[in-house]
Motif scaffolding. Structure first.
Motif, PDB file in Angstrom:
ATOM      1  N   PHE A 152       0.853  -1.194   0.000  1.00  0.00           N
ATOM      2  CA  PHE A 152       0.000   0.000   0.000  1.00  0.00           C
ATOM      3  C   PHE A 152       0.891   1.247   0.000  1.00  0.00           C
ATOM      4  CE2 PHE A 152      -3.194   2.813   2.327  1.00  0.00           C
ATOM      5  CZ  PHE A 152      -3.933   3.050   1.174  1.00  0.00           C
ATOM      6  N   THR A 173       1.213   3.823   3.062  1.00  0.00           N
ATOM      7  CA  THR A 173       1.915   3.266   4.233  1.00  0.00           C
ATOM      8  C   THR A 173       3.430   3.359   4.057  1.00  0.00           C
ATOM      9  OG1 THR A 173       0.079   1.808   4.746  1.00  0.00           O
ATOM     10  CG2 THR A 173       2.230   1.135   5.607  1.00  0.00           C
ATOM     11  N   LYS A 231      -9.560  -3.149   0.767  1.00  0.00           N
ATOM     12  CA  LYS A 231     -10.478  -1.995   0.775  1.00  0.00           C
ATOM     13  C   LYS A 231      -9.776  -0.652   0.925  1.00  0.00           C
ATOM     14  CE  LYS A 231     -14.473  -4.435   2.638  1.00  0.00           C
ATOM     15  NZ  LYS A 231     -14.080  -5.253   3.809  1.00  0.00           N
ATOM     16  N   GLU A 232      -8.456  -0.654   1.170  1.00  0.00           N
ATOM     17  CA  GLU A 232      -7.759   0.625   1.272  1.00  0.00           C
ATOM     18  C   GLU A 232      -7.375   1.177  -0.097  1.00  0.00           C
ATOM     19  OE1 GLU A 232      -6.731  -2.372   1.960  1.00  0.00           O
ATOM     20  OE2 GLU A 232      -4.562  -2.570   2.238  1.00  0.00           O
ATOM     21  N   LYS A 274     -12.187   0.814  -2.457  1.00  0.00           N
ATOM     22  CA  LYS A 274     -12.778   1.782  -1.542  1.00  0.00           C
ATOM     23  C   LYS A 274     -14.029   2.386  -2.197  1.00  0.00           C
ATOM     24  CE  LYS A 274     -11.594   6.056   0.928  1.00  0.00           C
ATOM     25  NZ  LYS A 274     -10.525   7.037   1.207  1.00  0.00           N
ATOM     26  N   PHE A 289      -6.382  12.515   2.106  1.00  0.00           N
ATOM     27  CA  PHE A 289      -5.987  11.382   1.260  1.00  0.00           C
ATOM     28  C   PHE A 289      -5.020  11.775   0.140  1.00  0.00           C
ATOM     29  CE2 PHE A 289     -10.072  10.095   3.125  1.00  0.00           C
ATOM     30  CZ  PHE A 289      -9.625   8.966   3.803  1.00  0.00           C
TER      31      PHE A 289
END
Ligand code: NAP
Ligand code: G4F
Length: 325
Positions: free
Chosen positions: A85, A88, A186-187, A192, A276
């Motif tokens: 991800f 992260t 789902k991230e 999402k 985001f």
């Protein structure tokens, strides 16, 4: 012909689940490396869990990987495990380097020391192109990563090539552009969105908060992309390949189609939330997979439009039992 054995790291992830299905269908003995967890992480492979052998290991731990390769004696290793991800990778840059960069060397070291004849696939990424130096991006396009994740993937890409050139290992790097499915975490933005659309449609959520709607990606279907991984290891000689659809769409396009699939007007529900946004963005990616087409006979089967619709319908089906009466 004797049965082939494949070892998959990252078998519990999106791609691991599709690859395991494909390899079982091809008659392989499939062994999945998983790390210890206090909860069940087999959701994506629940339907085939009885057909897979599991071994416990971690990309951080050389001895576990070497012991696994030695005990399993695989013909092919697919190294899909990673901290995958992108956001992260800014909050945990060192860990991302350990998993996503050095983890590749650990698996390759196990191959080199146990049996250099094992074929090795490395899950490289279009994130390596980052601030693109050429459009469309192909195998020869210079890299310009925009995240610690992209930097780590470039290390993994080059160490794979280095083991091929230094030790004659059949090691290949698949430079895969974004690929999605109803099994996506789902991230990630596509899931999402599909999950958010379904929740809004069913009265479980009021709005969907997203970041940069202008970013563009070359999105394909994960089930198509694992076929390319397998094909790369069936070639007479090892090489690296871009895998992509050749079409790019914005996050806004994805949003519009996803809401339309549920008969909703996206502009009533989507809120742009700067939380985001990323410290450095990859603005637009589009791949040229003509080498994969030419040499592997690979081409994608699922269109962008069908992918979006399938993801939304799958989330609607999954969440319907939780809708208020
Ligand atoms: P994913 O769903 O995030 O799965 C990652 C997998 O890696 C999970 O099985 C995870 O196990 C495992 N893992 C993470 N850290 C580990 C560690 N330290 N030791 C052992 N296993 C570890 O990723 P994906 O979408 O399937 O992608 C597969 C690979 O392709 C990744 O390397 C990703 O970077 C790369 N890639 C993906 C795309 C894409 O669009 N999907 C595009 C290009 C490249 P847990 O279940 O225990 O967390
Ligand atoms: O879905 P994403 O998080 O995927 P991203 O960063 O492109 O990375 C994925 O694809 C790579 C291949 O190129 C893989 F190597 C990597 O492992 C991963 O699978 O974000 C896509 C775009 C970005 O530009 C992001 O800024 O969507 C934009 N976006 C807008 N709003 C959002 C959001 N992304 C996420 N995750 N969440 C949002 O709310």
């Amino acid at each position: 012909m004797s049965q082939k054995t494949a070892l998959i790291t990252g078998i519990t992830g999106q791609d691991g689940s599709y690859l395991a299905e494909l390899l079982l269908k091809e008659g392989y003995r499939v062994v999945g490396m998983t790390r210890r967890s206090s909860t069940d992480v087999h959701e994506r492979i629940a339907h085939i869990v009885d057909e897979i052998e599991f071994v416990s290991g971690d990309l951080l731990d050389q001895s576990s990987i070497t012991a696994i390769v030695s005990a399993v004696r695989p013909d092919e290793i697919y190294n899909l495990a990673a901290q995958s991800f992108v956001p992260t990778s800014w909050t945990q840059p060192v860990l991302t380097g350990e998993f996503t960069a050095l983890g590749v060397t650990r698996v390759l070291e196990a191959v080199r020391s146990v049996n250099p004849k094992i074929k090795f696939y490395q899950a490289s990424s279009s994130e390596m192109f980052g601030k693109v130096q050429e459009t469309p991006q192909r195998e020869t396009t210079p890299f310009y990563p925009r995240s610690p994740y992209g930097v780590a993937k470039i290390y993994g890409h080059w160490i794979t090539i280095n083991y091929r050139e230094s030790y004659d290992v059949f090691a290949v790097s698949g430079i895969l552009f974004n690929h999605e499915s109803a099994r996506r975490g789902k991230e990630f933005v596509t899931r999402k969105i599909s999950d958010g659309v379904a929740r809004i449609k069913l009265g479980l959520q009021q709005e969907l908060r997203l970041g940069n709607l202008d970013a563009q990606r070359d999105w394909g279907f994960a089930g198509d992309y694992v076929r390319a991984m397998w094909l790369m290891l069936q070639q007479p000689r090892p090489d690296d390949y871009v895998v992509a659809t050749g079409r790019t769409h914005s996050v806004r396009d994805f949003v519009r189609l996803a809401f339309a699939a549920a008969d909703l007007d996206w502009e009533r529900y989507v809120v742009v939330d700067p939380r985001f946004y990323r410290p450095a963005e990859v603005d637009v990616l589009v791949g040229d997979a003509s080498k994969a087409y030419r040499e592997l006979g690979w081409e994608p089967e699922v269109s962008f439009e069908r992918l979006v619709e399938t993801m939304v319908l799958a989330d609607l089906d999954r969440l319907r039992p939780f809708a208020p009466a």
